[in-house]
Scaffold this active site. Sequence first.
Site, PDB file in Angstrom:
ATOM      1  N   GLY A  14     -35.021   3.715 -15.539  1.00  0.00           N
ATOM      2  CA  GLY A  14     -34.267   4.592 -15.106  1.00  0.00           C
ATOM      3  C   GLY A  14     -34.984   4.206 -13.083  1.00  0.00           C
ATOM      4  CB  ALA A  37     -35.542  -0.322 -19.599  1.00  0.00           C
ATOM      5  N   GLY A  38     -34.454  -0.855 -16.251  1.00  0.00           N
ATOM      6  CA  GLY A  38     -35.551  -1.064 -14.593  1.00  0.00           C
ATOM      7  C   GLY A  38     -34.110  -1.843 -14.434  1.00  0.00           C
ATOM      8  CG  ASN A  41     -27.349   5.196 -19.308  1.00  0.00           C
ATOM      9  OD1 ASN A  41     -27.762   5.018 -19.980  1.00  0.00           O
ATOM     10  ND2 ASN A  41     -26.381   5.860 -18.678  1.00  0.00           N
ATOM     11  CB  THR A  42     -29.595   4.319 -14.307  1.00  0.00           C
ATOM     12  OG1 THR A  42     -30.845   4.875 -15.693  1.00  0.00           O
ATOM     13  CG2 THR A  42     -30.155   5.225 -13.112  1.00  0.00           C
ATOM     14  CE  LYS A  61     -32.328   0.665 -26.097  1.00  0.00           C
ATOM     15  NZ  LYS A  61     -32.062   1.495 -25.265  1.00  0.00           N
TER      16      LYS A  61
END
Length: 255
Positions: A156, A182-183, A204-205, A95
């Site tokens: 995040g 992301a986001g 993830n977050t 990645k």
Amino acid sequence: MLKIADTTFHSRLFTGTGKFANANLMTQAIAASGSQLVTMAMKRIDLQSGNDAILAPLQKLGVKLLPNTSGAKTAEEALFAARLAREALATNWIKLEIHPDVKYLLPDPIETLKGAEMLVKDGFVVLPYCSADPVLCKRLEEVGCAAVMPLGAPIGSNQGLLTRDFLQIIIEQAQVPVVIDAGIGAPSHALEALELGADAVLVNTAIAVARNPVKMAQAFRIAIEAGELSYQAGRASPKQHAVASSPLTDFLRVL
């Protein structure tokens, strides 16, 4: 099913490994999510140890590992990290992440395209994290990336699909899988991404910092399945006016 390069995935939910309270919680959440592709930063792995706290549990889970180049600020640094990952983990999947801006972590489009070209030529299966720029995504596809990973919002931030209109263009034009990265801060965001036509999302977050990461992982798993079904079913188009579900036409004709 989703195919990227030479690998087929049953789950369209990809997950990360950062921000979890401990390795045990991380593995429980990943297992609950049903994810088959897990990304991790090479900078966080202890390659000198035979029992790294992140790597060893993931290998036991049997998921496909996607090392990333997070921390790299140039294409050359990303290539170095990718080669290190290939040597250490015996994988040519990478990645590509190049985000020198430490405040917003936005990807550098120039270095990302340059790095993608270098990595593809070096034999890597490249999945680049990039801005939601339709032109850039097409260029990344043209240089040989196996998929593109445009952001929904800053890493995040949990803000969802702030780039929705551009993501739609990217999805319409892409000839390779589109993974929203992301986001994504809630299961509803993931569902929206799949309804939009995205092939997968990376989360993830939102899972790692939830009060109960395992339950949140389960929620994302269900949302992904619902989003995929909704897209396949073909949702009704929104209208600016009311449309009766039971028209009176035939009833009035009888009268």
